[in-house]
Enzyme design. Structure first.
Site, PDB file in Angstrom:
ATOM      1  CE  LYS A   8      -2.019  -1.000   3.952  1.00 59.35           C
ATOM      2  NZ  LYS A   8      -1.483  -2.317   4.322  1.00 59.35           N
ATOM      3  NE  ARG A  83      -4.796  -1.433   9.171  1.00 64.48           N
ATOM      4  CZ  ARG A  83      -3.671  -0.993   8.597  1.00 64.48           C
ATOM      5  NH1 ARG A  83      -3.619   0.217   8.096  1.00 64.48           N
ATOM      6  NH2 ARG A  83      -2.623  -1.761   8.528  1.00 64.48           N
ATOM      7  NE  ARG A 122       7.424  -3.237   6.377  1.00 65.68           N
ATOM      8  CZ  ARG A 122       6.118  -2.968   6.234  1.00 65.68           C
ATOM      9  NH1 ARG A 122       5.660  -2.483   5.119  1.00 65.68           N
ATOM     10  NH2 ARG A 122       5.282  -3.200   7.207  1.00 65.68           N
ATOM     11  NE  ARG A 128       6.036  -0.933  10.143  1.00 71.26           N
ATOM     12  CZ  ARG A 128       4.929  -0.899   9.397  1.00 71.26           C
ATOM     13  NH1 ARG A 128       4.946  -0.291   8.231  1.00 71.26           N
ATOM     14  NH2 ARG A 128       3.829  -1.482   9.816  1.00 71.26           N
ATOM     15  NE  ARG A 139       1.773  -5.154  11.014  1.00 72.71           N
ATOM     16  CZ  ARG A 139       2.969  -5.169  10.408  1.00 72.71           C
ATOM     17  NH1 ARG A 139       3.998  -5.758  10.997  1.00 72.71           N
ATOM     18  NH2 ARG A 139       3.125  -4.588   9.243  1.00 72.71           N
TER      19      ARG A 139
HETATM   20  P1  ADP Z   1       0.662  -2.435   7.811  1.00 71.23           P
HETATM   21  O1  ADP Z   1      -0.458  -2.325   6.828  1.00 71.23           O
HETATM   22  O2  ADP Z   1       1.897  -3.070   7.247  1.00 71.23           O
HETATM   23  O3  ADP Z   1       0.261  -3.065   9.110  1.00 71.23           O
HETATM   24  P2  ADP Z   1       0.473   0.412   8.495  1.00 71.23           P
HETATM   25  O4  ADP Z   1       1.589   1.396   8.555  1.00 71.23           O
HETATM   26  O5  ADP Z   1      -0.643   0.683   7.555  1.00 71.23           O
HETATM   27  O6  ADP Z   1       1.181  -0.980   8.158  1.00 71.23           O
HETATM   28  O7  ADP Z   1      -0.160   0.217   9.966  1.00 71.23           O
HETATM   29  C1  ADP Z   1       0.638  -0.002  11.097  1.00 71.23           C
HETATM   30  C2  ADP Z   1      -0.204  -0.018  12.364  1.00 71.23           C
HETATM   31  O8  ADP Z   1      -0.826   1.268  12.552  1.00 71.23           O
HETATM   32  C3  ADP Z   1      -1.371  -1.007  12.396  1.00 71.23           C
HETATM   33  O9  ADP Z   1      -0.973  -2.292  12.820  1.00 71.23           O
HETATM   34  C4  ADP Z   1      -2.314  -0.328  13.415  1.00 71.23           C
HETATM   35  O10 ADP Z   1      -1.873  -0.539  14.737  1.00 71.23           O
HETATM   36  C5  ADP Z   1      -2.138   1.146  13.104  1.00 71.23           C
HETATM   37  N1  ADP Z   1      -3.111   1.639  12.110  1.00 71.23           N
HETATM   38  C6  ADP Z   1      -2.820   2.145  10.881  1.00 71.23           C
HETATM   39  N2  ADP Z   1      -3.936   2.501  10.223  1.00 71.23           N
HETATM   40  C7  ADP Z   1      -4.969   2.200  11.042  1.00 71.23           C
HETATM   41  C8  ADP Z   1      -6.389   2.321  10.942  1.00 71.23           C
HETATM   42  N3  ADP Z   1      -6.979   2.812   9.837  1.00 71.23           N
HETATM   43  N4  ADP Z   1      -7.137   1.896  11.989  1.00 71.23           N
HETATM   44  C9  ADP Z   1      -6.593   1.416  13.098  1.00 71.23           C
HETATM   45  N5  ADP Z   1      -5.258   1.265  13.259  1.00 71.23           N
HETATM   46  C10 ADP Z   1      -4.450   1.657  12.262  1.00 71.23           C
END
Ligand code: ADP
Length: 182
Positions: A8, A83, A122, A128, A139
């Site tokens: 993404k 999400r 990664r 991270r 996740r």
């Molecule tokens: P990935 O898709 O690889 O998990 P992101 O950077 O999109 O990476 O998200 C990392 C973390 O940030 C998620 O595991 C969650 O804890 C939080 N997060 C990100 N976007 C949202 C969202 N829309 N709603 C709730 N938590 C979120």
């Protein structure tokens, strides 16, 4: 939209360059809040570390405050939001209130085995804190629990474009460009 590791962030960044619009990544916003130890960061930290979703009301507020800023006027790509179905409903309300609407929703589809390989790779590069096997698995579970509701929501609205997310990133980019007709 897409699972953790689906690409993404990478794909959004490529589109941002070619479309001259901005990317809003809730993950990036939350991570920098955690690093900067702001009150948002302190609230969000435990969720991010465990790979759980930050509560809807927190991320909805982030989006609500972000999309009214001037740099969003020409358009934006939401990366990692919504999400949950609740977030999608809230997004519709926020957009309506601001006379905006969604053009398309792209789902980047990658098989789970490939996702785990990518995320572990990664982990070696980016450091991270949520890229370790235990948290990665959580996740992915969280993603699987929520995604059907979201896909259904956008399918009903006829906005959903499914894109094969395997292969290298230029390949995926051309599929997205084709799907969006841009
Ligand atoms: P990935 O898709 O690889 O998990 P992101 O950077 O999109 O990476 O998200 C990392 C973390 O940030 C998620 O595991 C969650 O804890 C939080 N997060 C990100 N976007 C949202 C969202 N829309 N709603 C709730 N938590 C979120």
């Amino acid at each position: 939209m897409g699972a953790p590791g689906a690409g993404k962030g990478t794909q959004s960044k490529t589109l941002v360059d070619s479309l001259s619009i901005i990317q809003i990544s809730t993950g990036d916003i939350l991570r920098s809040a955690v690093e900067g130890e702001s009150s948002l960061g302190l609230e969000a930290k435990a969720y991010l570390t465990a790979g759980n979703l930050v509560p809807d009301e927190i991320v909805i507020k982030i989006i609500e405050e972000r999309i009214i800023l001037d740099d969003c006027k020409k358009g934006f790509i939401l990366d990692g939001f919504p999400r949950t179905r609740e977030q999608a409903v809230a997004l519709d309300e926020i957009l309506k209130k601001n006379n905006m609407s969604l053009n398309s929703v792209v789902f980047i589809d990658v098989p789970e085995k490939e996702l785990i390989t990518r995320l572990l790779k990664r982990a070696e590069i980016e450091n991270r804190p949520d890229d370790n096997l235990l948290v990665i698995k959580n996740r992915l579970e969280v993603f699987k629990k929520k995604i059907e509701g979201l896909l259904g929501y956008y399918k009903e609205k006829n906005l959903l474009k499914f894109v094969d997310g395997t292969g290298n990133s230029p390949e995926v980019n051309s599929r997205i460009v084709r799907a969006l007709g841009i």
